[in-house]
Motif scaffolding. Structure first.
Motif, PDB file in Angstrom:
ATOM      1  N   GLY A  24       0.833  -1.117   0.041  1.00 24.93           N
ATOM      2  CA  GLY A  24      -0.171  -0.014   0.195  1.00 24.93           C
ATOM      3  C   GLY A  24       0.730   1.558   0.006  1.00 24.93           C
ATOM      4  O   GLY A  24       0.541   2.371  -0.527  1.00 24.93           O
ATOM      5  N   ASN A  25       1.903   1.287   0.745  1.00 19.33           N
ATOM      6  CA  ASN A  25       2.818   2.427   0.808  1.00 19.33           C
ATOM      7  C   ASN A  25       3.625   2.618  -0.548  1.00 19.33           C
ATOM      8  O   ASN A  25       3.821   3.562  -0.930  1.00 19.33           O
ATOM      9  CB  ASN A  25       3.729   2.279   1.815  1.00 19.33           C
ATOM     10  N   PRO A 199      -2.410   8.771 -10.984  1.00 11.63           N
ATOM     11  CA  PRO A 199      -2.160   8.906  -9.462  1.00 11.63           C
ATOM     12  C   PRO A 199      -3.417   8.288  -8.985  1.00 11.63           C
ATOM     13  O   PRO A 199      -3.155   7.542  -7.848  1.00 11.63           O
ATOM     14  CB  PRO A 199      -1.957  10.313  -9.132  1.00 11.63           C
ATOM     15  N   ASP A 200      -4.862   8.702  -9.512  1.00 15.34           N
ATOM     16  CA  ASP A 200      -5.873   8.090  -8.793  1.00 15.34           C
ATOM     17  C   ASP A 200      -6.106   6.502  -8.911  1.00 15.34           C
ATOM     18  O   ASP A 200      -6.308   5.895  -7.915  1.00 15.34           O
ATOM     19  CB  ASP A 200      -7.113   8.633  -9.539  1.00 15.34           C
ATOM     20  N   ARG A 201      -5.491   5.998  -9.915  1.00 15.34           N
ATOM     21  CA  ARG A 201      -5.489   4.411  -9.990  1.00 15.34           C
ATOM     22  C   ARG A 201      -4.601   3.754  -8.834  1.00 15.34           C
ATOM     23  O   ARG A 201      -4.851   2.864  -8.263  1.00 15.34           O
ATOM     24  CB  ARG A 201      -4.902   4.043 -11.402  1.00 15.34           C
ATOM     25  N   HIS A 202      -3.203   4.483  -8.667  1.00 20.36           N
ATOM     26  CA  HIS A 202      -2.552   3.899  -7.953  1.00 20.36           C
ATOM     27  C   HIS A 202      -2.908   4.346  -6.456  1.00 20.36           C
ATOM     28  O   HIS A 202      -2.725   3.286  -5.647  1.00 20.36           O
ATOM     29  CB  HIS A 202      -1.107   4.652  -8.000  1.00 20.36           C
ATOM     30  N   ALA A 206      -3.669   1.483  -3.560  1.00 20.93           N
ATOM     31  CA  ALA A 206      -3.209   1.625  -2.140  1.00 20.93           C
ATOM     32  C   ALA A 206      -4.251   1.273  -1.143  1.00 20.93           C
ATOM     33  O   ALA A 206      -3.976   0.553  -0.217  1.00 20.93           O
ATOM     34  CB  ALA A 206      -2.665   2.854  -2.049  1.00 20.93           C
ATOM     35  N   VAL A 207      -5.291   1.726  -1.483  1.00 19.99           N
ATOM     36  CA  VAL A 207      -6.475   1.299  -0.519  1.00 19.99           C
ATOM     37  C   VAL A 207      -6.726   0.104  -0.381  1.00 19.99           C
ATOM     38  O   VAL A 207      -7.142  -0.515   0.618  1.00 19.99           O
ATOM     39  CB  VAL A 207      -7.666   2.262  -1.136  1.00 19.99           C
ATOM     40  N   GLN A 208      -6.837  -0.768  -1.634  1.00 21.82           N
ATOM     41  CA  GLN A 208      -6.898  -2.208  -1.599  1.00 21.82           C
ATOM     42  C   GLN A 208      -5.864  -2.796  -0.846  1.00 21.82           C
ATOM     43  O   GLN A 208      -6.455  -3.712  -0.060  1.00 21.82           O
ATOM     44  CB  GLN A 208      -7.058  -2.815  -2.920  1.00 21.82           C
ATOM     45  N   TRP A 209      -4.728  -2.531  -1.015  1.00 23.97           N
ATOM     46  CA  TRP A 209      -3.812  -3.226   0.070  1.00 23.97           C
ATOM     47  C   TRP A 209      -3.899  -2.842   1.326  1.00 23.97           C
ATOM     48  O   TRP A 209      -3.752  -3.907   2.164  1.00 23.97           O
ATOM     49  CB  TRP A 209      -2.356  -2.755  -0.485  1.00 23.97           C
ATOM     50  N   LEU A 212      -6.755  -4.881   2.710  1.00 21.51           N
ATOM     51  CA  LEU A 212      -6.318  -6.504   2.974  1.00 21.51           C
ATOM     52  C   LEU A 212      -5.451  -6.500   4.112  1.00 21.51           C
ATOM     53  O   LEU A 212      -5.444  -7.562   4.886  1.00 21.51           O
ATOM     54  CB  LEU A 212      -5.473  -6.847   1.657  1.00 21.51           C
ATOM     55  N   ALA A 213      -4.794  -5.597   4.624  1.00 20.62           N
ATOM     56  CA  ALA A 213      -4.179  -5.525   5.796  1.00 20.62           C
ATOM     57  C   ALA A 213      -4.974  -5.463   6.889  1.00 20.62           C
ATOM     58  O   ALA A 213      -4.701  -6.447   7.929  1.00 20.62           O
ATOM     59  CB  ALA A 213      -3.216  -4.375   5.851  1.00 20.62           C
ATOM     60  N   LEU A 214      -6.136  -4.770   6.872  1.00 24.60           N
ATOM     61  CA  LEU A 214      -7.126  -4.761   7.748  1.00 24.60           C
ATOM     62  C   LEU A 214      -7.797  -5.968   8.003  1.00 24.60           C
ATOM     63  O   LEU A 214      -8.104  -6.547   9.037  1.00 24.60           O
ATOM     64  CB  LEU A 214      -7.906  -3.342   7.721  1.00 24.60           C
TER      65      LEU A 214
END
Length: 233
Positions: A24-25, A199-202, A206-209, A212-214
């Motif tokens: 995500g980072n 940048p919006d796609r990236h 990031a939000v998806q990753w 998954l962490a949560l």
């Protein structure tokens, strides 16, 4: 409510949590880099002459003559779902320097039995566009094919300046002028951008990753409380 988990499960889910956060980072940093690139693109300086230290996507307005015969057709360019090429034409400036102009997209027949006709204006011509590196495919397989000096136009998959200069028989400025969309000297698909993914796609990735962490944390908690409840039942 009792909580119970195993060391193996904790290590597994903790490892996944760390990996997902790092990914995500990484996507977040790429989004920021793309925002900076877009800002540089939008505020790029304008020049009327070439030099060796111009930043990518510098705006330029130049005077010279297009080569009416020798065109390089850069393959594997899709436009509206159709396969085609980007037309790269040598452009000799009044001062003597020569660079390639990316004039946009033309369709390519599936069997490649005949190459598209490249209509080109002759005589002195003012062209405006953006100066940037030549477009490269994502992955190069094998060596670039040797270009012929006596056969034009010709297809090219992997651009290589040494081969281009050898075929044209002259040194080239190692930036391409990406022709503005309103120029009558070009073809289709000339809305140039400094990247293919914004940048919006990236940030969406990031939000998806991070999600998954949560999920990894939630899974650890659910499994732990479920195991603890079963033990006390």
């Amino acid at each position: 409510m009792k909580f119970k988990t195993s060391g193996g499960l904790t290590l597994l889910l903790a490892g996944l949590f760390v990996v997902f956060v790092l990914l995500g980072n990484w996507q977040r940093d790429r989004a920021e880099g793309k925002r900076i690139s877009q800002q540089d693109f939008d505020t790029a300086a304008s020049v009327t002459a070439l030099s060796d230290a111009l930043p990518a996507w510098t705006r330029a307005r130049l005077a010279g003559e297009l080569d009416t015969e020798r065109h390089l057709l850069l393959e594997n360019k899709l436009y509206r779902g159709r396969a085609g090429v980007h037309v790269l034409t040598p452009y000799t400036l009044a001062g003597g320097a020569t660079l390639l102009v990316n004039r946009g997209w033309l369709p390519l027949p599936p069997d490649r039995s005949s190459l598209p006709a490249v209509e080109t204006p002759s005589g002195l011509l003012d062209l405006s566009g953006r100066l940037a590196p030549i477009s490269q495919p994502g992955v190069q397989i094998g060596e670039p094919a040797t270009l012929q000096a006596d056969r034009w136009p010709q297809l090219m998959v992997y651009p290589d300046w040494d081969r281009i200069e050898a075929a044209l028989g002259q040194p080239m400025h190692h930036q391409v002028l990406y022709l503005d969309a309103d120029s009558a000297a070009g073809f289709e698909d000339r809305n140039w951008t400094p990247f293919t993914m914004g940048p919006d796609r990236h940030m969406a990735y990031a939000v998806q990753w991070y999600g998954l962490a949560l999920t990894a944390v939630a899974t650890w908690l659910v499994l732990g409380f479920t195991a603890g409840r079963r033990q006390t039942a």
